[in-house]
Write an enzyme that holds these catalytic residues in place. Structure first.
Site, short mmCIF file in Angstrom:
data_model
loop_
_atom_site.label_atom_id
_atom_site.label_comp_id
_atom_site.label_asym_id
_atom_site.label_seq_id
_atom_site.Cartn_x
_atom_site.Cartn_y
_atom_site.Cartn_z
N HIS A 179 0.81 -1.22 0.00
CA HIS A 179 0.00 0.00 0.00
C HIS A 179 0.84 1.27 0.00
O HIS A 179 0.32 2.37 -0.20
CB HIS A 179 -0.94 0.00 1.21
CG HIS A 179 -2.03 -1.02 1.09
ND1 HIS A 179 -3.31 -0.70 0.73
CD2 HIS A 179 -2.01 -2.37 1.24
CE1 HIS A 179 -4.04 -1.80 0.69
NE2 HIS A 179 -3.27 -2.84 0.99
N ASP A 216 3.35 9.55 -0.77
CA ASP A 216 2.15 8.82 -0.35
C ASP A 216 1.91 7.72 -1.38
O ASP A 216 1.99 7.99 -2.58
CB ASP A 216 0.94 9.79 -0.35
CG ASP A 216 -0.09 9.46 0.72
OD1 ASP A 216 -0.18 8.28 1.12
OD2 ASP A 216 -0.81 10.39 1.15
C1 GDG Z 1 -2.19 3.89 3.33
C2 GDG Z 1 -1.18 4.59 2.39
C3 GDG Z 1 -2.89 4.47 0.56
C4 GDG Z 1 -8.75 9.51 8.05
N1 GDG Z 1 -9.16 10.17 9.15
C5 GDG Z 1 -10.41 9.73 9.40
C6 GDG Z 1 -10.78 8.81 8.43
N2 GDG Z 1 -9.74 8.68 7.61
C7 GDG Z 1 -9.75 7.81 6.44
C8 GDG Z 1 -9.77 8.58 5.14
C9 GDG Z 1 -9.19 7.55 4.19
C10 GDG Z 1 -8.21 6.81 5.09
O1 GDG Z 1 -8.59 7.04 6.43
C11 GDG Z 1 -6.79 7.29 4.90
O2 GDG Z 1 -6.30 6.75 3.71
P1 GDG Z 1 -5.10 7.42 2.93
O3 GDG Z 1 -4.99 6.74 1.63
O4 GDG Z 1 -5.36 8.89 2.81
O5 GDG Z 1 -3.80 7.25 3.84
P2 GDG Z 1 -3.10 6.10 4.79
O6 GDG Z 1 -3.86 5.90 6.05
O7 GDG Z 1 -1.70 6.56 4.97
O8 GDG Z 1 -3.16 4.75 3.93
C12 GDG Z 1 -1.94 5.40 1.33
C13 GDG Z 1 -3.75 3.66 1.51
O9 GDG Z 1 -2.96 2.98 2.50
C14 GDG Z 1 -4.57 2.61 0.77
O10 GDG Z 1 -3.74 1.80 -0.01
O11 GDG Z 1 -3.72 5.27 -0.25
O12 GDG Z 1 -1.02 6.00 0.43
O13 GDG Z 1 -0.29 5.45 3.12
O14 GDG Z 1 -10.15 6.63 3.77
O15 GDG Z 1 -11.07 8.98 4.86
N3 GDG Z 1 -11.97 8.19 8.36
C15 GDG Z 1 -12.87 8.50 9.33
N4 GDG Z 1 -12.57 9.39 10.33
C16 GDG Z 1 -11.38 10.03 10.40
O16 GDG Z 1 -11.15 10.85 11.29
N5 GDG Z 1 -14.07 7.91 9.31
#
Ligand code: GDG
Length: 475
Positions: free
Chosen positions: A165, A380
């Site tokens: 990821h 990222d």
């Molecule tokens: C890793 C990789 C890759 C965040 N705060 C809250 C919340 N979130 C949710 C977001 C989104 C998820 O968490 C975060 O996903 P990201 O992709 O932005 O980042 P990582 O956590 O670092 O994820 C990344 C991912 O894996 C998938 O392969 O894209 O690059 O680093 O869905 O909405 N959701 C809720 N409350 C929050 O306060 N409900």
């Protein structure tokens, strides 16, 4: 009663997709957890009768398998020393900074590596025990890079996939890892090794060539180094950009009560001309400091002011026992306090900083309320927040500012792409976004939305699983 069934489809990830919560009356229950991976795999699990192997999230917790949300969950226990060494240590303080281009310095400790090997073996054994003959096992992410090889040694009949990821770094950085050869060998235990970007898959195949010789790869195919006399094998290393359940986000965003909440958020913020929004786990890869710096300078230079614009920053708590994260939190909160101290008024904050996790409905209301979404990651893997923002904007409004260093930039070309290290460039782009004519906002958003709708998470998992199915057919 413990179910000793075996499953044809098994997902293996560091964390189970549930969190243990204690209600006010003292009852304990499991609740679906937020976060990138769970969000991404939820629809796949809903559609299949599968099992999920993972750590329940609390140290020293020995649990029998149980079912939740139609999924059979197989808990893998970790001692508190293992949480410190395998998870907080090797995964989050060695691999995470190394794979994100050493934005923070990685720590290398041999005892952390020993714990990583031991825990990966435990995950492989737990998965081997519940996988049916010839089952498909899909291992997730950087915490479990050794598991594919260990699993293959235990169960050569399985079809094994691995998805990374996070980015896979260029060899010049990867080569720092004292265990670089073991990790690549671990990954090559899989039949299909998936990455977010074409560049990540390229970095991986280049690492294979540097470590095992020039003849070891051809296109997506990697000739796996095997012991003398053993049958030759190939693995596929390829990009499968992850996505979101776009229809689910759009459905939420169309609900009248969520739209009413978005209007309420705007009004509670004093109906400013421009709401800038950042939503991130509090992590040094996300470029939160760079965005605060840019916004602070716009206020300092009088190019905007509190009341006219506001930055809402949701920084959900993350990895709070890792030193680099404690330091980052202090720095961010000091910066937010300074900017608000200098530029807020009694009635208007400059920055609304929220160190909480929120329900998904509230996140969607925030996306709808925001004029400009700021995704300024320094590195990222993908960044699902960028895609969620786009999926929610069925009004074809809102502007996405997106870092070139997020995997999502490969697909979301109609965003305003920025180099977050270039603070002046970021400031200009923030002003351009705030004053973009409605027609241009709509034409960009339409193109972005088409991209996200056509390439949703169902397509991601289907294309990965189709690749695994063709491996099975070729056997
Ligand atoms: C890793 C990789 C890759 C965040 N705060 C809250 C919340 N979130 C949710 C977001 C989104 C998820 O968490 C975060 O996903 P990201 O992709 O932005 O980042 P990582 O956590 O670092 O994820 C990344 C991912 O894996 C998938 O392969 O894209 O690059 O680093 O869905 O909405 N959701 C809720 N409350 C929050 O306060 N409900």
């Amino acid at each position: 009663m413990t179910d000793r069934r075996q499953y044809d489809f098994v997902v293996v990830s560091n964390r189970l997709p549930v969190d243990r919560v204690v209600d006010p009356d003292g009852t304990e229950r499991w609740q679906r957890s937020p976060g990138g991976l769970v969000t991404a795999l939820e629809p796949v699990m809903r559609a299949s009768d599968g099992a999920w192997v993972g750590w329940p999230g609390k140290p020293d917790l020995e649990l029998e398998p149980f079912s939740a949300d139609d999924t059979y969950l197989v808990p893998v226990a970790l001692s508190s020393d293992e949480v410190a060494d395998y998870y907080e240590g090797f995964s989050n303080d060695t691999l995470w900074p190394l794979y994100h281009d050493v934005i923070a310095p990685p720590s290398f400790h041999r005892e952390w590596w020993d714990a990583y090997v031991r825990v990966n073996r435990r995950f492989a054994e737990a998965s081997a025990a519940i996988a049916a003959e010839g089952a498909t096992v899909w291992v997730q992410d950087y915490q479990l890079q050794l598991a594919p090889k260990m699993l293959r040694e235990l169960r050569p009949d399985l079809v094994i996939g691995f998805f990374n990821h996070i980015p896979f770094p260029p060899y010049g950085i990867y080569a720092q890892l004292p265990w670089r050869k073991q990790i690549v060998e671990g990954l090559l235990g899989a039949d299909v090794i998936g990455f977010q970007r074409v560049a990540d898959a390229g970095n991986f195949t280049r690492a294979v060539r540097r470590l095992f010789g020039a003849a070891s790869t051809k296109g997506h195919e990697v000739r796996v180094p095997v012991a003398e006399g053993a049958a030759p094998r190939t693995a596929i290393a390829k990009a499968f950009p992850i996505s979101i359940d776009a229809a689910m986000f759009e459905e939420l965003a169309r609900r009248p009560e969520i739209q009413a909440r978005a209007a309420e958020i705007r009004s509670e913020l004093g109906n400013p001309d421009t709401i800038y929004l950042g939503v991130d786990r509090l992590d040094y890869t996300k470029g939160i400091r760079h965005r605060l710096k840019a916004f602070g300078e716009l206020l300092r230079d009088g190019r905007t002011k509190a009341g006219d614009s506001v930055l809402v920053q949701v920084a959900s708590p993350s990895r709070e026992r890792v030193e680099a994260y404690m330091q980052l939190r202090d720095e961010i909160e000091l910066t937010v306090g300074r900017i608000n101290g200098d530029y807020a008024t009694i009635s208007n904050s400059a920055i609304a900083y929220l160190h909480h996790g929120y329900p998904r409905e509230e996140m969607v209301a925030l996306y709808l309320a925001a004029d400009v979404m700021l995704v300024t990651a320094l590195r990222d893997g993908m960044n699902l927040v960028a895609k969620e923002y786009v999926a929610c904007r069925h009004d074809n409004d809102g502007v996405l500012i997106l870092s070139e260093f997020a995997g999502a930039a490969d697909e979301l070309k109609n965003a305003l792409l920025v180099n977050p290290h270039d603070i002046d460039g970021l400031k200009e782009t923030m002003l351009v976004a705030a004053s973009m004519p409605a027609r241009e906002r709509a034409s960009r958003m339409r193109a972005l939305r088409k991209r996200v709708r056509d390439n949703d998470v169902a397509r991601w998992s289907a294309s990965f699983l189709a690749e695994l199915a063709s491996v099975r057919d070729a056997r």
